[in-house]
Design a protein around this motif. Structure first.
Motif, mmCIF file in Angstrom:
data_model
loop_
_atom_site.group_PDB
_atom_site.id
_atom_site.type_symbol
_atom_site.label_atom_id
_atom_site.label_comp_id
_atom_site.label_asym_id
_atom_site.label_seq_id
_atom_site.Cartn_x
_atom_site.Cartn_y
_atom_site.Cartn_z
ATOM 1 N N HIS A 177 0.872 -1.183 0.073
ATOM 2 C CA HIS A 177 -0.093 -0.070 -0.004
ATOM 3 C C HIS A 177 0.745 1.386 0.050
ATOM 4 N N VAL A 178 2.040 1.329 0.748
ATOM 5 C CA VAL A 178 2.806 2.406 0.872
ATOM 6 C C VAL A 178 3.486 2.716 -0.534
ATOM 7 N N PHE A 179 4.002 1.577 -1.151
ATOM 8 C CA PHE A 179 4.571 1.665 -2.425
ATOM 9 C C PHE A 179 3.747 2.162 -3.597
ATOM 10 N N GLU A 180 2.427 1.748 -3.346
ATOM 11 C CA GLU A 180 1.483 2.246 -4.356
ATOM 12 C C GLU A 180 1.079 3.811 -4.247
ATOM 13 N N LEU A 181 0.878 4.251 -3.028
ATOM 14 C CA LEU A 181 1.051 5.604 -2.587
ATOM 15 C C LEU A 181 1.954 6.290 -3.048
ATOM 16 N N GLU A 182 3.306 5.850 -3.038
ATOM 17 C CA GLU A 182 4.540 6.730 -3.321
ATOM 18 C C GLU A 182 4.496 6.540 -4.855
ATOM 19 N N ARG A 183 4.109 5.680 -5.501
ATOM 20 C CA ARG A 183 4.228 5.571 -7.042
ATOM 21 C C ARG A 183 3.150 6.589 -7.396
ATOM 22 N N ARG A 184 1.814 6.777 -6.886
ATOM 23 C CA ARG A 184 1.057 7.746 -7.421
ATOM 24 C C ARG A 184 1.443 9.242 -6.872
ATOM 25 N N GLN A 185 2.295 9.469 -5.940
ATOM 26 C CA GLN A 185 2.713 10.674 -5.795
ATOM 27 C C GLN A 185 3.750 11.088 -6.687
ATOM 28 N N LEU A 186 4.783 10.181 -6.879
ATOM 29 C CA LEU A 186 5.730 10.287 -7.999
ATOM 30 C C LEU A 186 5.047 10.604 -9.261
ATOM 31 N N GLY A 187 4.007 10.059 -9.943
ATOM 32 C CA GLY A 187 3.175 10.290 -11.083
ATOM 33 C C GLY A 187 2.745 11.512 -10.965
ATOM 34 N N LEU A 188 1.842 12.140 -9.838
ATOM 35 C CA LEU A 188 1.314 13.345 -9.780
ATOM 36 C C LEU A 188 2.255 14.428 -9.951
ATOM 37 N N GLU A 189 3.570 14.355 -9.191
ATOM 38 C CA GLU A 189 4.548 15.215 -9.229
ATOM 39 C C GLU A 189 5.126 15.566 -10.607
ATOM 40 N N GLN A 190 5.388 14.305 -11.478
ATOM 41 C CA GLN A 190 5.685 14.458 -12.931
ATOM 42 C C GLN A 190 4.787 15.125 -13.697
ATOM 43 N N ILE A 191 3.343 14.865 -13.441
ATOM 44 C CA ILE A 191 2.179 15.632 -14.144
ATOM 45 C C ILE A 191 2.249 17.134 -14.055
ATOM 46 N N ALA A 192 2.753 17.510 -12.668
ATOM 47 C CA ALA A 192 2.494 18.965 -12.383
ATOM 48 C C ALA A 192 3.982 19.792 -12.954
ATOM 49 N N ARG A 193 4.999 19.045 -12.957
ATOM 50 C CA ARG A 193 6.385 19.648 -13.337
ATOM 51 C C ARG A 193 6.133 19.815 -15.028
ATOM 52 N N ASN A 194 5.758 18.804 -15.692
ATOM 53 C CA ASN A 194 5.513 18.659 -16.994
ATOM 54 C C ASN A 194 4.229 19.587 -17.488
ATOM 55 N N ALA A 195 3.368 19.893 -16.850
ATOM 56 C CA ALA A 195 2.577 21.037 -17.146
ATOM 57 C C ALA A 195 2.710 22.119 -17.083
ATOM 58 N N THR A 196 3.626 22.504 -15.941
ATOM 59 C CA THR A 196 3.986 23.778 -15.712
ATOM 60 C C THR A 196 5.198 23.948 -16.804
ATOM 61 N N ARG A 197 6.239 23.126 -17.020
ATOM 62 C CA ARG A 197 7.231 23.380 -18.221
ATOM 63 C C ARG A 197 6.360 23.760 -19.591
ATOM 64 N N TYR A 198 5.690 22.968 -19.728
ATOM 65 C CA TYR A 198 4.653 23.263 -21.193
ATOM 66 C C TYR A 198 4.164 24.819 -21.204
ATOM 67 N N TYR A 199 3.539 24.800 -20.071
ATOM 68 C CA TYR A 199 3.005 26.204 -20.027
ATOM 69 C C TYR A 199 3.833 27.401 -20.103
ATOM 70 N N LEU A 200 4.896 27.068 -19.410
ATOM 71 C CA LEU A 200 6.013 28.097 -19.435
ATOM 72 C C LEU A 200 6.487 28.438 -20.778
ATOM 73 N N LEU A 201 6.864 27.315 -21.441
ATOM 74 C CA LEU A 201 7.048 27.300 -22.907
ATOM 75 C C LEU A 201 6.183 27.658 -23.901
#
Length: 107
Positions: free
Chosen positions: A22-46
């Motif tokens: 359960h903890v590994f699944e929660l961490e996997r979702r957290q890392l995926g959400l952070e990746q979405i946030a970073r990539n969307a912000t980069r795209y918007y800035l470009l």
């Protein structure tokens, strides 16, 4: 008594194993959400003419673990207009108990 100890140990190990999955699944979702946030912000800035929520949806579509989730998106800009050069853009995304933040400066 030995049988009870072995049974209790097996039960405790099973619970510990379930918790760790359960903890590994929660961490996997957290890392995926952070990746979405970073990539969307980069795209918007470009591409400042783009819509930031559409960028989040596009990157969400690439990650299958969030296909059934509704993402709560909050965008803050300082000053209030996100299109001014030098503005600070803060993106916050929430999915269940997971939350990710990303920020950038408009070039």
């Amino acid at each position: 008594m030995l049988l009870e100890a072995v049974g209790f140990s097996a039960l405790a190990f099973g619970l510990l194993l379930t918790l760790s999955f359960h903890v590994f699944e929660l961490e996997r979702r957290q890392l995926g959400l952070e990746q979405i946030a970073r990539n969307a912000t980069r795209y918007y800035l470009l591409h400042p003419a783009a819509d930031l929520s559409e960028a989040v949806d596009a990157f969400k579509a690439l990650d299958s673990q969030f296909e059934d989730d509704e993402l709560d998106i909050e965008v803050k800009c300082q000053p209030n207009d996100c299109r001014i050069t030098g503005s600070l853009v803060l993106l916050e995304i929430k999915a269940g108990i997971n939350m990710a933040k990303a920020f950038g400066v408009v070039p």
